[in-house]
Design a protein around this motif. Structure first.
Motif, mmCIF file in Angstrom:
data_model
loop_
_atom_site.group_PDB
_atom_site.id
_atom_site.type_symbol
_atom_site.label_atom_id
_atom_site.label_comp_id
_atom_site.label_asym_id
_atom_site.label_seq_id
_atom_site.Cartn_x
_atom_site.Cartn_y
_atom_site.Cartn_z
ATOM 1 N N UNK A 95 30.460 26.583 41.874
ATOM 2 C CA UNK A 95 29.802 26.841 40.650
ATOM 3 C C UNK A 95 30.166 28.027 40.196
ATOM 4 N N UNK A 96 31.022 28.495 40.810
ATOM 5 C CA UNK A 96 31.545 30.102 39.595
ATOM 6 C C UNK A 96 33.270 29.385 40.043
ATOM 7 N N UNK A 97 33.114 30.437 39.188
ATOM 8 C CA UNK A 97 34.745 30.806 39.073
ATOM 9 C C UNK A 97 35.399 32.233 39.953
ATOM 10 N N UNK A 98 36.422 31.262 40.575
ATOM 11 C CA UNK A 98 36.248 32.058 42.071
ATOM 12 C C UNK A 98 38.326 32.204 41.930
ATOM 13 N N UNK A 99 38.312 33.660 42.485
ATOM 14 C CA UNK A 99 40.035 33.729 42.534
ATOM 15 C C UNK A 99 40.030 33.574 44.127
ATOM 16 N N UNK A 100 41.269 33.078 44.778
ATOM 17 C CA UNK A 100 42.334 32.620 45.640
ATOM 18 C C UNK A 100 43.513 33.732 46.005
ATOM 19 N N UNK A 101 43.683 34.362 46.421
ATOM 20 C CA UNK A 101 44.754 34.642 46.974
ATOM 21 C C UNK A 101 45.260 34.060 48.378
ATOM 22 N N UNK A 102 46.557 33.811 48.735
ATOM 23 C CA UNK A 102 46.789 34.021 50.001
ATOM 24 C C UNK A 102 48.444 33.732 50.200
ATOM 25 N N UNK A 103 48.498 33.263 51.030
ATOM 26 C CA UNK A 103 50.048 32.833 51.532
ATOM 27 C C UNK A 103 50.569 32.386 52.699
ATOM 28 N N UNK A 104 51.524 31.307 52.039
ATOM 29 C CA UNK A 104 51.668 29.824 52.711
ATOM 30 C C UNK A 104 53.160 29.932 53.450
ATOM 31 N N UNK A 105 53.454 28.928 54.616
ATOM 32 C CA UNK A 105 54.086 28.892 54.981
ATOM 33 C C UNK A 105 54.485 27.556 55.526
#
Length: 602
Positions: A95-105
């Motif tokens: 419903x809005x522009x959203x920034x995500x950050x993360x780590x994958x293993x």
């Protein structure tokens, strides 16, 4: 690194990049080339997907509710031959522009396909069913990779908090408790469930949670030993730098452990305390009182011991692991009270977060609300231990706390059945109470010493048959049973029937030693401290007297003995006469209590 190893690494990194690209391109045909058929996929401690088909269905569902517009890999590196880490960020439209950050293993099988992928994702604003900052911020991990502990098929962070849940026949409430722990925003968390020999569906629920979220939950199945030993098993198995405890019928707020850990790290406190919200199931009432007037990183420990709420409760605290080097719970009810005042008195620093993070559910099945349960006698031992073991610096504060708590107990209707035991405890602790400046300077608490002068009947059962005392022993502690033996008889009784002779020996023993004379078999369902508190007592069921309680050398018992010798009435008849015409028994009626015993009988 050999050319073959370099090629393998290059291929695996390429597959990781293909996976991320798929979110933008929606190239689902690439999935079978990337994932193993029997893969394990999990995002943010959410549901686990156990096959390629489930993974594809989930990704397609996610892409129906969001549109990934850009995906950027900040860093891609290998940890082992079969493990790749990726630090990333992406932008999605909901419903809005959203920034995500993360780590994958990402873990690869021998065929070079992904068989285990864990994603740990964080953002300050999103609408997905993620639970906040799960595991870590990737940017922190990249600067602190040494904290990552590798395991076959996945990763876990160095555990910060181990939460121990002791569960015995809690099938009705356990899911709510465990789900609240699954929703914790603290990532580096483990939950150790100790199934204490449950006979209902508790064990199955434990196994279900462990199977679905194996990185978060562990279970120990053991024979029934009680809550204290069950918690001890969890302490022994814990990996965390900090420990917490949750009762299986309670639950916690999502940010509880993240907040308490942050406070502990900032303040260097050995124990961090929060407030408790109490939910009373029977009355549909909720209360939430402040433990202390103000939040602080440096609690005045003496003040908290004396005036703080919930200071002897395990669930509303986070403990440094070092706190448990010298402590373990006892096998008893009130195991918290038994050691926590002592533990607090030995802390250098305690912090307080003024938030009701812990939800204490008080319902009919709660052990400490069942005042008919004779295990509640353990509270006497807990009070004694608390005073005996407290650090000298805080001896006065702990003593004051114990005195205040006992007065609260005495004002609680359910504890009336323990009145004699409380009086005897106060009598025993009176010198310690009188040596406490805090108690002696507080008129309200000082009144506790007045109880020491009240009468209690001796802890002796006198009866014709030992089995008559069986039910009475079940609802008491440390009583002695006396079966009178034949002794010399007054001349007037020597020619009487054996029944009269036995009545005499029973009364004579009661007169000489005091205690409770049991006159038949009964089935009790509650403790009888009210009967034992005070002077002589006669307890009747209808017209039949089942119990005579007396102090040694009681005037009433002396008069009954004399009447038994010279009169024609048996003891049963004499006791009926006392009830019918108490004014005839002038020697002791001013101290006699006539009681209907039906309230104590099953």
């Amino acid at each position: 690194m050999t050319e073959i190893e370099t090629a393998l690494l290059r291929d695996r990194k390429a597959k990781v990049q293909q996976y991320f690209a798929m979110w933008v391109t929606r190239d689902f045909e690439a999935l079978p080339r990337i994932f193993a058929v029997d893969c394990y996929y999990q995002e943010c401690y959410g549901p686990a997907y156990l096959s390629l088909a489930e993974v594809q269905a989930w990704i397609e569902h996610q892409l129906r509710v969001q549109r990934v517009t850009a995906w950027s890999i900040q860093r891609l590196w290998s940890a082992t031959d079969n493990m790749i880490f990726a630090q990333w960020s992406f932008t999605a439209v909901t419903d809005r522009m959203t920034q995500f950050d993360g780590l994958s293993a990402v873990h690869f099988n021998l065929a070079g396909r992904i068989d285990d992928l864990r994603e740990y994702q964080t953002t300050t604003a999103h609408d997905y069913p993620y639970h906040g900052s799960v595991l870590c911020y990737a940017k922190h991990v990249c600067h602190n990779v040494s904290e990552i502990i590798l395991s076959v098929g996945g990763i876990s962070m160095q555990v910060q908090v181990s939460v121990i849940v002791a569960a015995y026949n809690e099938e009705h409430w356990l899911r709510r408790c465990l789900t609240s722990l699954k929703k914790q925003t603290l990532a580096a968390l483990e939950v150790i469930i100790v199934d204490d020999g449950s006979t209902d569906g508790t064990a199955t629920i434990c196994d279900q949670y462990c199977a679905r979220w194996p990185h978060l939950f562990r279970v120990i199945h053991q024979r029934n030993q009680g809550q204290g030993p069950a918690r001890n098993a969890g302490i022994t198995a814990a990996h965390g730098r900090y420990l917490g405890f949750a009762d299986a019928d309670d639950w916690v707020e999502p940010t509880m452990y993240a907040t308490l850990v942050a406070t502990a790290e900032r303040s260097h406190a050995q124990i961090v305390v929060c407030d408790v919200r109490k939910i009373y199931a029977a009355t549909h009432r909720t209360t939430s009182l402040l433990s202390l007037p103000d939040a602080t990183d440096h609690v005045a420990i003496a003040a908290y011991l004396k005036y703080g709420l919930n200071n002897a409760y395990s669930g509303n605290k986070l403990y440094a692991r070092s706190c448990w080097q010298k402590y373990r719970y006892q096998r008893m009810v009130y195991e918290d009270l038994d050691i926590l005042l002592d533990m607090l008195s030995c802390c250098e620093r305690v912090a307080y977060v003024q938030q009701p993070f812990y939800n204490y559910y008080k319902h009919a099945g709660s052990t400490t609300l069942d005042y008919t349960n004779p295990r509640l006698f353990d509270i006497m031992t807990a009070y004694q231990d608390a005073i005996e073991h407290a650090k000298v610096t805080y001896q006065d504060a702990v003593t004051y706390c114990v005195a205040k708590r006992i007065l609260i107990n005495l004002a609680t209707p359910g504890f009336a059945d323990y009145l004699a035991e409380f009086i005897e405890l106060i009598r025993q602790l009176r010198p310690t109470f009188e040596a406490s400046p805090s108690i002696m300077s507080d008129p309200a608490i000082k009144k506790i010493c007045d109880y020491a002068g009240q009468l209690t009947l001796p802890r002796r059962f006198i009866c014709e048959r030992e089995d008559w005392a069986q039910s009475w022993h079940q609802y008491s502690r440390n009583f002695k049973t006396i079966i009178p033996v034949a002794k010399a008889l007054p001349a007037d009784l020597r020619q009487r029937s054996n029944h009269f002779k036995l009545d005499y020996w029973l009364l004579k023993t009661l007169f000489e030693q005091g205690g409770l004379l049991i006159l038949g078999t009964v089935k009790l369902h509650r403790p009888f401290g009210r009967l034992r508190a005070g002077g002589d007592v006669l307890a009747f069921e209808g017209e039949h007297c089942l119990l005579v309680g007396a102090q040694p050398r009681s005037p009433l018992i002396s008069e009954l003995l004399q009447q038994l010798i010279v009169g024609s009435e048996s003891l049963t008849e004499l006791l009926t006469m006392v009830k019918a015409q108490p004014e005839r028994w002038s020697a002791g009626t001013h101290k006699i209590r006539l009681v209907d015993i039906k309230d104590w009988l099953q």
